[in-house]
Design a protein around this motif. Structure first.
Motif, PDB file in Angstrom:
ATOM      1  N   PHE A 210       0.830  -1.203   0.000  1.00 40.40           N
ATOM      2  CA  PHE A 210       0.000   0.000   0.000  1.00 40.40           C
ATOM      3  C   PHE A 210       0.869   1.258   0.000  1.00 40.40           C
ATOM      4  O   PHE A 210       2.017   1.243   0.411  1.00 40.40           O
ATOM      5  CB  PHE A 210      -0.915   0.018   1.230  1.00 40.40           C
ATOM      6  CG  PHE A 210      -1.833  -1.168   1.322  1.00 40.40           C
ATOM      7  CD1 PHE A 210      -2.642  -1.507   0.263  1.00 40.40           C
ATOM      8  CD2 PHE A 210      -1.867  -1.938   2.468  1.00 40.40           C
ATOM      9  CE1 PHE A 210      -3.496  -2.606   0.337  1.00 40.40           C
ATOM     10  CE2 PHE A 210      -2.712  -3.040   2.561  1.00 40.40           C
ATOM     11  CZ  PHE A 210      -3.517  -3.379   1.493  1.00 40.40           C
ATOM     12  N   ARG A 211       0.277   2.360  -0.449  1.00 37.83           N
ATOM     13  CA  ARG A 211       0.944   3.649  -0.416  1.00 37.83           C
ATOM     14  C   ARG A 211      -0.103   4.731  -0.244  1.00 37.83           C
ATOM     15  O   ARG A 211      -1.309   4.488  -0.391  1.00 37.83           O
ATOM     16  CB  ARG A 211       1.751   3.866  -1.690  1.00 37.83           C
ATOM     17  CG  ARG A 211       0.930   3.803  -2.956  1.00 37.83           C
ATOM     18  CD  ARG A 211       1.821   3.724  -4.175  1.00 37.83           C
ATOM     19  NE  ARG A 211       1.046   3.604  -5.382  1.00 37.83           N
ATOM     20  CZ  ARG A 211       1.518   3.177  -6.549  1.00 37.83           C
ATOM     21  NH1 ARG A 211       2.779   2.821  -6.645  1.00 37.83           N
ATOM     22  NH2 ARG A 211       0.753   3.100  -7.607  1.00 37.83           N
ATOM     23  N   GLU A 212       0.358   5.938   0.077  1.00 32.56           N
ATOM     24  CA  GLU A 212      -0.562   7.037   0.311  1.00 32.56           C
ATOM     25  C   GLU A 212      -1.497   7.234  -0.882  1.00 32.56           C
ATOM     26  O   GLU A 212      -1.079   7.189  -2.031  1.00 32.56           O
ATOM     27  CB  GLU A 212       0.198   8.345   0.575  1.00 32.56           C
ATOM     28  CG  GLU A 212       0.817   8.425   1.955  1.00 32.56           C
ATOM     29  CD  GLU A 212       2.282   8.018   1.948  1.00 32.56           C
ATOM     30  OE1 GLU A 212       2.729   7.449   0.931  1.00 32.56           O
ATOM     31  OE2 GLU A 212       2.975   8.260   2.957  1.00 32.56           O
ATOM     32  N   GLY A 213      -2.789   7.437  -0.577  1.00 33.64           N
ATOM     33  CA  GLY A 213      -3.791   7.633  -1.611  1.00 33.64           C
ATOM     34  C   GLY A 213      -4.591   6.394  -1.933  1.00 33.64           C
ATOM     35  O   GLY A 213      -5.631   6.475  -2.594  1.00 33.64           O
ATOM     36  N   ASP A 214      -4.131   5.214  -1.469  1.00 34.47           N
ATOM     37  CA  ASP A 214      -4.853   3.980  -1.747  1.00 34.47           C
ATOM     38  C   ASP A 214      -6.148   3.922  -0.941  1.00 34.47           C
ATOM     39  O   ASP A 214      -6.209   4.368   0.219  1.00 34.47           O
ATOM     40  CB  ASP A 214      -3.994   2.768  -1.388  1.00 34.47           C
ATOM     41  CG  ASP A 214      -2.966   2.450  -2.459  1.00 34.47           C
ATOM     42  OD1 ASP A 214      -2.944   3.151  -3.484  1.00 34.47           O
ATOM     43  OD2 ASP A 214      -2.179   1.504  -2.260  1.00 34.47           O
ATOM     44  N   LEU A 215      -7.184   3.339  -1.545  1.00 40.34           N
ATOM     45  CA  LEU A 215      -8.423   3.066  -0.834  1.00 40.34           C
ATOM     46  C   LEU A 215      -8.278   1.747  -0.107  1.00 40.34           C
ATOM     47  O   LEU A 215      -7.795   0.756  -0.669  1.00 40.34           O
ATOM     48  CB  LEU A 215      -9.598   3.003  -1.811  1.00 40.34           C
ATOM     49  CG  LEU A 215      -9.917   4.292  -2.568  1.00 40.34           C
ATOM     50  CD1 LEU A 215     -11.089   4.075  -3.516  1.00 40.34           C
ATOM     51  CD2 LEU A 215     -10.212   5.440  -1.619  1.00 40.34           C
ATOM     52  N   MET A 216      -8.715   1.711   1.158  1.00 36.39           N
ATOM     53  CA  MET A 216      -8.554   0.515   1.974  1.00 36.39           C
ATOM     54  C   MET A 216      -9.824   0.289   2.794  1.00 36.39           C
ATOM     55  O   MET A 216     -10.619   1.207   2.994  1.00 36.39           O
ATOM     56  CB  MET A 216      -7.325   0.646   2.886  1.00 36.39           C
ATOM     57  CG  MET A 216      -6.031   0.892   2.124  1.00 36.39           C
ATOM     58  SD  MET A 216      -4.601   1.169   3.177  1.00 36.39           S
ATOM     59  CE  MET A 216      -4.379  -0.461   3.847  1.00 36.39           C
ATOM     60  N   VAL A 217      -9.986  -0.937   3.260  1.00 35.13           N
ATOM     61  CA  VAL A 217     -11.113  -1.276   4.128  1.00 35.13           C
ATOM     62  C   VAL A 217     -10.551  -1.810   5.441  1.00 35.13           C
ATOM     63  O   VAL A 217      -9.674  -2.680   5.450  1.00 35.13           O
ATOM     64  CB  VAL A 217     -12.055  -2.290   3.447  1.00 35.13           C
ATOM     65  CG1 VAL A 217     -11.317  -3.545   3.012  1.00 35.13           C
ATOM     66  CG2 VAL A 217     -13.230  -2.638   4.357  1.00 35.13           C
TER      67      VAL A 217
ATOM     68  N   ASP B  50      -9.173  -1.874  -0.973  1.00 32.91           N
ATOM     69  CA  ASP B  50     -10.560  -1.567  -1.254  1.00 32.91           C
ATOM     70  C   ASP B  50     -10.680  -1.029  -2.674  1.00 32.91           C
ATOM     71  O   ASP B  50      -9.669  -0.818  -3.359  1.00 32.91           O
ATOM     72  CB  ASP B  50     -11.098  -0.551  -0.244  1.00 32.91           C
ATOM     73  CG  ASP B  50     -12.624  -0.549  -0.155  1.00 32.91           C
ATOM     74  OD1 ASP B  50     -13.258  -1.426  -0.762  1.00 32.91           O
ATOM     75  OD2 ASP B  50     -13.173   0.337   0.535  1.00 32.91           O
ATOM     76  N   TRP B  51     -11.892  -0.777  -3.107  1.00 36.12           N
ATOM     77  CA  TRP B  51     -12.146  -0.310  -4.472  1.00 36.12           C
ATOM     78  C   TRP B  51     -13.452   0.452  -4.502  1.00 36.12           C
ATOM     79  O   TRP B  51     -14.397   0.135  -3.761  1.00 36.12           O
ATOM     80  CB  TRP B  51     -12.197  -1.508  -5.421  1.00 36.12           C
ATOM     81  CG  TRP B  51     -12.704  -1.197  -6.803  1.00 36.12           C
ATOM     82  CD1 TRP B  51     -12.131  -0.366  -7.709  1.00 36.12           C
ATOM     83  CD2 TRP B  51     -13.877  -1.728  -7.430  1.00 36.12           C
ATOM     84  NE1 TRP B  51     -12.866  -0.342  -8.873  1.00 36.12           N
ATOM     85  CE2 TRP B  51     -13.940  -1.176  -8.723  1.00 36.12           C
ATOM     86  CE3 TRP B  51     -14.862  -2.617  -7.035  1.00 36.12           C
ATOM     87  CZ2 TRP B  51     -14.976  -1.474  -9.615  1.00 36.12           C
ATOM     88  CZ3 TRP B  51     -15.878  -2.927  -7.916  1.00 36.12           C
ATOM     89  CH2 TRP B  51     -15.924  -2.358  -9.190  1.00 36.12           C
ATOM     90  N   PHE B  52     -13.513   1.465  -5.350  1.00 32.83           N
ATOM     91  CA  PHE B  52     -14.746   2.233  -5.538  1.00 32.83           C
ATOM     92  C   PHE B  52     -15.227   2.029  -6.963  1.00 32.83           C
ATOM     93  O   PHE B  52     -14.485   2.268  -7.921  1.00 32.83           O
ATOM     94  CB  PHE B  52     -14.485   3.722  -5.273  1.00 32.83           C
ATOM     95  CG  PHE B  52     -15.644   4.610  -5.657  1.00 32.83           C
ATOM     96  CD1 PHE B  52     -16.820   4.571  -4.922  1.00 32.83           C
ATOM     97  CD2 PHE B  52     -15.560   5.462  -6.742  1.00 32.83           C
ATOM     98  CE1 PHE B  52     -17.891   5.382  -5.274  1.00 32.83           C
ATOM     99  CE2 PHE B  52     -16.620   6.269  -7.106  1.00 32.83           C
ATOM    100  CZ  PHE B  52     -17.796   6.233  -6.365  1.00 32.83           C
ATOM    101  N   ASP B  53     -16.457   1.580  -7.129  1.00 31.01           N
ATOM    102  CA  ASP B  53     -17.023   1.334  -8.452  1.00 31.01           C
ATOM    103  C   ASP B  53     -17.522   2.655  -9.044  1.00 31.01           C
ATOM    104  O   ASP B  53     -18.558   3.174  -8.647  1.00 31.01           O
ATOM    105  CB  ASP B  53     -18.171   0.328  -8.351  1.00 31.01           C
ATOM    106  CG  ASP B  53     -18.738  -0.038  -9.718  1.00 31.01           C
ATOM    107  OD1 ASP B  53     -18.241   0.491 -10.732  1.00 31.01           O
ATOM    108  OD2 ASP B  53     -19.683  -0.857  -9.763  1.00 31.01           O
ATOM    109  N   SER B  54     -16.769   3.179  -9.995  1.00 32.01           N
ATOM    110  CA  SER B  54     -17.120   4.454 -10.624  1.00 32.01           C
ATOM    111  C   SER B  54     -17.817   4.283 -11.966  1.00 32.01           C
ATOM    112  O   SER B  54     -18.030   5.258 -12.689  1.00 32.01           O
ATOM    113  CB  SER B  54     -15.849   5.300 -10.817  1.00 32.01           C
ATOM    114  OG  SER B  54     -14.882   4.581 -11.563  1.00 32.01           O
ATOM    115  N   SER B  55     -18.174   3.035 -12.309  1.00 30.50           N
ATOM    116  CA  SER B  55     -18.733   2.781 -13.629  1.00 30.50           C
ATOM    117  C   SER B  55     -20.038   3.531 -13.871  1.00 30.50           C
ATOM    118  O   SER B  55     -20.346   3.908 -15.006  1.00 30.50           O
ATOM    119  CB  SER B  55     -18.951   1.278 -13.828  1.00 30.50           C
ATOM    120  OG  SER B  55     -19.841   0.747 -12.860  1.00 30.50           O
TER     121      SER B  55
END
Length: 581
Positions: A68-75, A123-128
């Motif tokens: 991981f690195r700064e800016g990553d989405l995580m849960v 984590d992930w955000f669905d932007s579709s």
């Protein structure tokens, strides 16, 4: 030739496949046992809550070997990343055993009830949905049908108003210190009616060009939107505009957590900014997503300027283009393309910049103010038809060392701006301990020569290697906080940055593995970005075994030949197993 409807259908299919691929990849990753996720760098276990205030969560852990690195989405969860009560966060700071997260959504009540035993997964955000909405608007609106789609399909060619062009040239010659290619780029973009492209190779001042264009348009009353793929790029552009000292109203619309380095006002929503009451021109920075949410929905602009447009996909570009009637794209198709989930790059459509650069004229910014003459030579010949030249000030620059003596002075020699350190190791894939150790030894030598830590950068292809190097730096540097000032990260995170000295750890020495990931490891744009970060000194660390017996697959010949040409441009030093004796 395809129709607009067929183009939009292909883009909808691409968006759907990307979302499905991402969801499946994440679900598969979460299905692995926790111990395996931790071992692969996909998770952090044993997180302990230190504090939670103003949506900022500070945690501590004993071991952090994640990618991981700064800016990553995580849960954040306590055993099940799919738990509906899990906390969805963005990683703000990674200090190895100290981490800071910004809470995006979720009930933080559990943090006070359970301070230990937390786990962090990707984590992930669905932007579709946003992309599909934009594609539908392109099909259903007059702007989409008569302007955006014809431009994308090459059926509408921009026109230059030469009276405006001449006026801009006169103004720029009298009031700026831009060079000839920069003046041409600004004037042509200013005078074009619907579209203009500017190609900005490394260190050519593309953000200053963007700033001048935005201010000139706003000063004549236009509403200008600055947009792009990342908040960092938008912030950088707005900061450059602020430094010009213009009185044009300027702000960013977006989450405050992404405005920490911003030199302009930031508002969560356009309605809070007061810009709706301005009769004249103004400049606003925002991501394209803001245009389809209540942050900026319904706000009209005259000109939309895309920064780092070579990383902007067609669906994302359409999202931004729907907000205005004129588009200025600033990018470089010889630097990083859009990131796609697909393993085969040909499965994804080109970036907006790459597509339009094949259909209309553009201006190349031809003078680099970053690279010295030796460092300019290879990328200029390889990617820019020999047209990229170092400025008179940059060309003769060389690394300045103190009078100290270190075992690595033969590598650091200022008269050798580009060096390949052949460590002759074999069979490494995404991590090389030998290269990491030699990187740290070279960093220590540079520090002994009084090179400031913030002027040293380390570029790697894989997150696993960057984590290893950062861990070694933390344990071995003489001043405890210096490791935080030395950027050691992947090519993606280093694009747009520069340092006095850059070390590139090639990491992979297994030819078989390199052949499997050649589209990634040996991608021409990645190599270009990696070797164009330094001002005076480039040190490549690797193994000649990678090019000594390249695979015979015709599809891979060009990739391995490109790497060989880069290494041949450098002064070579061979150190079996990294030994100085």
């Amino acid at each position: 030739m395809s129709t607009p409807a067929e183009l939009l259908q292909r883009l909808r299919h691409f968006v759907q496949r990307e979302a499905q691929a991402q969801a499946e990849a994440l679900s598969k990753q979460w299905s692995y046992p926790l111990a395996e996720r931790v071992a692969r760098g996909w998770a952090i276990e044993g997180l302990e809550v230190e504090s939670f205030k103003n949506e900022i969560l500070k945690m501590r852990c004993t071991t952090n070997d994640s990618r991981f690195r700064e800016g990553d989405l995580m849960v954040l969860h306590r055993g099940n990343p799919a738990d509906p009560d899990a906390l969805h966060v963005e990683l703000q700071y990674d200090g190895e055993d100290e981490l800071e997260f910004n809470l995006i959504r979720g009930n933080p009540y559990e943090l006070s009830q359970h301070t230990r035993g937390w786990i962090a997964d990707q984590d992930w955000f669905d932007s579709s949905t946003f992309y599909k909405n934009a594609l539908d608007q392109a099909a259903d609106t007059l702007r989409g049908r008569s302007l955006i789609l014809p431009l994308l399909m090459g059926r509408l060619q921009p026109q230059i108003d030469f009276a405006r062009y001449e006026r801009a040239i006169d103004y720029l010659l009298r009031n700026t210190r831009l060079d000839e290619s920069q003046i041409q780029a600004v004037a042509l973009a200013y005078a074009s009616d619907v579209l203009y492209l500017i190609q900005g190779p490394p260190g050519t001042g593309k953000t200053w060009v963007l700033a001048h264009i935005a201010v000139m348009l706003a000063e004549e009353g236009q509403r200008v939107l600055i947009t792009g793929l990342t908040h960092r790029a938008i912030n950088n552009a707005l900061n450059k505009i602020a430094q010009l000292g213009s009185e044009v109203p300027l702000c960013k619309i977006g989450p405050s957590r992404n405005a920490t380095d911003l030199q302009a006002d930031n508002f969560e929503y356009f309605s809070e900014s007061g810009f709706g009451d301005i009769n004249g021109g103004y400049i606003i920075g925002a991501t394209p997503f803001a245009l389809l949410t209540k942050r900026l929905s319904g706000v009209e602009f005259d000109t939309v300027i895309f920064d780092e447009a070579s990383q902007v996909t067609l669906p994302l570009a359409i999202m931004g283009m729907l907000a205005g009637n004129k588009y200025i794209l600033i990018g470089d198709q010889q630097q990083l393309p859009p990131v796609s989930i697909f393993s085969q790059p040909e499965s994804a459509p080109p970036s907006i910049f790459s597509l339009l650069s094949q259909q209309t004229s553009s201006t190349l910014l031809s003078t680099t103010y970053r690279l010295n003459d030796v460092l300019t030579e290879w990328p200029s010949k390889t990617f820019y038809d020999g047209e990229l030249q170092a400025s008179p000030e940059a060309a003769p620059r060389r690394l300045v060392l103190s009078s100290a003596h270190t075992p690595w002075d033969f590598v650091l020699d200022p008269s050798r701006p580009a060096v390949f350190l052949d460590l002759q190791h074999r069979n490494t894939t995404v991590r090389s301990h030998l290269e990491a150790e030699k990187v740290v030894e070279l960093v220590l030598a540079l520090l002994e020569h009084h090179i400031p830590p913030q002027e040293i950068g380390v570029v790697v292809p894989y997150r696993a290697q960057s984590r290893l190097i950062r861990s070694l730096l933390r344990r071995n540097l003489p001043v405890s906080d210096w490791w935080k000032e030395i950027v050691a990260d992947t090519v993606e995170r280093m694009q747009g940055q520069e340092r006095e000295v850059v070390l590139v750890s090639l990491t992979t020495s297994s030819v078989t593995f390199a052949a499997q990931v050649a589209d990634f490891l040996l991608q021409p744009q990645r190599l270009n970005v990696a070797v164009t970060r330094p001002r005076t000194k480039l040190i490549l660390l690797g193994s000649q075994s990678l090019i000594k017996s390249p695979p015979q697959d015709e599809k891979l010949v060009a990739s391995f030949d490109l790497l060989r040409s880069l290494l041949d441009h450098c002064d070579w030093f061979s150190l079996p197993n990294g030994s100085l004796t």
